[in-house]
Design a protein around this motif. Structure first.
Motif, PDB file in Angstrom:
ATOM      1  N   PHE A 369       0.985  -1.555  -0.132  1.00  0.00           N
ATOM      2  CA  PHE A 369      -0.040   0.191  -0.017  1.00  0.00           C
ATOM      3  C   PHE A 369       0.513   1.354  -0.311  1.00  0.00           C
ATOM      4  N   PRO A 370       0.419   2.743  -0.355  1.00  0.00           N
ATOM      5  CA  PRO A 370       1.105   3.769  -0.548  1.00  0.00           C
ATOM      6  C   PRO A 370       1.624   4.647   1.262  1.00  0.00           C
ATOM      7  N   LEU A 371       0.370   3.606   1.849  1.00  0.00           N
ATOM      8  CA  LEU A 371       0.335   5.131   3.290  1.00  0.00           C
ATOM      9  C   LEU A 371       1.823   4.390   3.980  1.00  0.00           C
ATOM     10  N   ALA A 372       2.780   3.449   3.989  1.00  0.00           N
ATOM     11  CA  ALA A 372       3.895   4.253   4.357  1.00  0.00           C
ATOM     12  C   ALA A 372       4.867   5.102   3.247  1.00  0.00           C
ATOM     13  N   GLU A 373       4.719   5.364   2.427  1.00  0.00           N
ATOM     14  CA  GLU A 373       5.732   5.988   1.514  1.00  0.00           C
ATOM     15  C   GLU A 373       5.575   8.066   1.993  1.00  0.00           C
ATOM     16  N   LEU A 374       3.570   7.615   1.545  1.00  0.00           N
ATOM     17  CA  LEU A 374       2.507   8.511   1.742  1.00  0.00           C
ATOM     18  C   LEU A 374       3.089   9.339   3.211  1.00  0.00           C
TER      19      LEU A 374
END
Length: 404
Positions: A369-374
Motif C-alpha cells: 500500500f502507498p501509506l507508509a511512503e505517503l
C-alpha cells in the motif's frame, strides 16, 4: 471570497482526473517492477518517460508556473485543485507533469530572477523536461532552520566565484539528469545586515570540485522519483561571475520568494494525499471483518473516518483562502495564511495517514500500500521549507505585535 472553479479549472481538472485514472494509478506498480530491473536505482523507469510524453501531449505540463510565457499561466487558486489531484500520487504524478520539486522552485527562480542567458541555458531545458536540477541550501553542520547560519563561502576571484562548503538533503542531486545546482552561500559573511550576506549562483554538476558524496534516506526511503536527496561537497568550485542569480546579497530574498509558492504547492498536494488515505481507509473498512462484524461498523473506525473528512474540508478551505490571497494581495499580504497552512496541513495529514496505517494493520507499513511512503513524505514536510516551529515563532510574533 468565491472558491468556485472557473471554466478553465474545471476543464483541466476533468482532463487531469482522467489522466490519473488511465495512466498514473496503473503505472504505480509498474514503476516498482521496472526499477527492480534497472542497472542503477537512480535511472528513470521507461514508463515514467512514457507518461511524461503523454502528459505533454494532453497539455498537462508545467501547470504550476503562473508566468504564461513559460508555464500554464494559472493563478494559485486555479492551480490548487490540480495540485491536490496530483498529490494523490505524489511520487509519480508531479514528476510526469513536470510539476515536481525541486525543479518547480528552481524554474520559478530562473523565470523571476535569471538573466536572459541563464534562462536560455537552464530554464528552457527544465521547462521541456530535458534536464533536472537541485537546490543546495541546507547544511549538516549548522541549524539550517535559520538560513542566515549557512557557512558555504562564495568568494570572488577576478571574473570567477570560488565556492567552498558542504550541503545535505539536496533534493534531485542523485538523478542522472540533474545537470545544474542553484547554490546558496555567503558572499559577504561579515556584512552588517545578516539577510544581505547570502547570494545564489548556478553551478553545473560537472564543474570540477563538485562531489556528490552519498544519497540521504528519509525514513529509509531514497525517493527515487524526485532524484533522491544527496550530501554534496563543493571543494574550491569555480564558476564565472555571470552565474550569479540576481545581485550579490540577494540570496536570502530569492530564497524566500522561492519557498513561498513551494509551501502552498506542498500543502495543496498534502490535501490530495489525505484524500487518498481516506479512500483507502473506506475501502479497507468495508472489506475486512474483525470480531464478528465489518470494520466499517466499528465505532472507532467510523470516528477516524469522520474526523478525517472534517479535517480535510477545513484544510482545503484554508489552502484555497491562502491561494486566493496570494493572487489578490501577493505573497507578503498572505504571509500569515501561508505560515498557517504550512503549520496545520502536514501535521493534520500525518495524523490522518497514521490512522489509515493503523486501519490497514501490517499492510499499512508494507510496500503493498502507498501509506507508509505517503507518511514519510508528509512527515518530512514538517521540516522542509522551514520547520513548523520557525513558522509558529514568526506567526506568534506577528499576532503579538498587534498588542505591543
Amino acid at each position: 471570497m468565491d472558491f468556485a472553479f472557473d471554466a478553465r479549472t474545471e476543464e483541466l481538472r476533468a482532463r487531469l482526473l482522467a489522466f490519473m485514472d488511465e495512466y498514473v494509478y496503473p503505472a504505480e506498480q509498474v514503476v516498482h517492477e521496472q526499477r527492480a530491473r534497472l542497472a542503477s536505482p537512480w535511472e528513470t523507469p521507461p514508463v515514467v518517460e512514457e507518461l511524461k510524453a503523454e502528459a505533454r501531449r494532453q497539455g498537462l505540463w508545467n501547470l504550476f508556473l503562473p508566468d504564461a510565457e513559460y508555464g500554464a499561466g494559472l493563478t494559485n487558486l486555479q492551480y490548487a485543485p490540480l495540485a491536490e489531484i496530483t498529490g494523490r500520487s505524489p511520487q509519480l504524478a508531479p514528476t510526469v507533469t513536470n510539476c515536481a520539486a525541486p525543479d518547480t522552485g528552481n524554474m520559478e527562480v530562473l523565470a523571476q530572477f535569471g538573466n536572459e542567458a541563464q534562462k536560455k541555458q537552464w530554464l528552457e531545458p527544465l521547462l521541456a523536461g530535458e534536464i533536472r536540477s537541485a537546490f543546495a541550501m541546507t547544511e549538516p553542520e549548522v541549524a539550517s532552520s535559520d538560513a542566515t547560519n549557512i557557512t558555504t563561502r562564495i568568494e570572488r576571484d577576478g571574473d570567477e566565484y570560488v565556492i567552498t562548503g558542504r550541503k545535505w538533503y539536496i533534493s534531485g542531486a542523485m538523478h542522472p539528469d540533474c545537470t545544474i545546482f542553484i547554490v546558496m552561500g555567503k558572499t559577504d559573511p561579515d556584512g552588517p545586515d545578516i539577510r544581505r550576506q547570502q547570494s545564489m549562483v548556478l553551478v553545473p554538476r560537472d564543474t570540477p570540485g563538485v562531489r556528490v558524496e552519498r544519497a540521504m534516506r528519509v525514513f529509509g526511503y531514497e525517493d527515487h522519483y524526485h532524484g533522491g536527496h544527496a550530501e554534496v561537497v563543493f571543494d574550491q568550485v569555480r564558476v564565472p561571475v555571470s552565474n550569479l542569480i540576481g545581485e550579490e546579497g540577494g540570496g536570502f530574498a530569492i530564497a524566500q520568494a522561492r519557498l513561498g509558492p513551494g509551501r502552498i504547492h506542498h500543502c495543496m498536494r498534502l490535501i490530495g494525499m489525505a484524500e487518498r488515505a481516506i479512500e483507502l481507509m473506506c475501502r479497507r473498512a468495508v472489506s475486512r471483518t474483525a470480531f464478528g462484524k465489518p470494520l466499517a461498523q466499528q465505532g472507532v473506525i467510523r470516528n477516524w473516518i469522520a474526523d478525517a473528512r472534517v479535517t480535510v474540508e477545513q484544510l482545503r478551505l484554508l489552502v484555497l483562502k491562502t491561494a486566493w490571497l496570494m493572487d489578490t494581495v501577493g505573497n507578503k499580504g498572505a504571509h500569515t495564511e501561508i505560515q498557517a497552512i504550512k503549520i496545520a496541513t502536514p501535521r493534520a495529514v500525518v495524523d490522518i495517514l497514521d490512522r489509515a496505517i493503523q486501519l490497514h494493520g501490517a499492510g499499512g507499513v508494507s510496500q503493498d500500500f502507498p501509506l507508509a511512503e505517503l507518511y514519510a513524505g508528509a512527515r518530512t514536510l514538517m521540516l522542509a521549507d522551514g520547520p513548523d516551529e520557525v513558522h509558529q515563532r514568526s506567526l506568534a510574533r506577528r499576532e503579538l505585535k498587534k498588542y505591543l
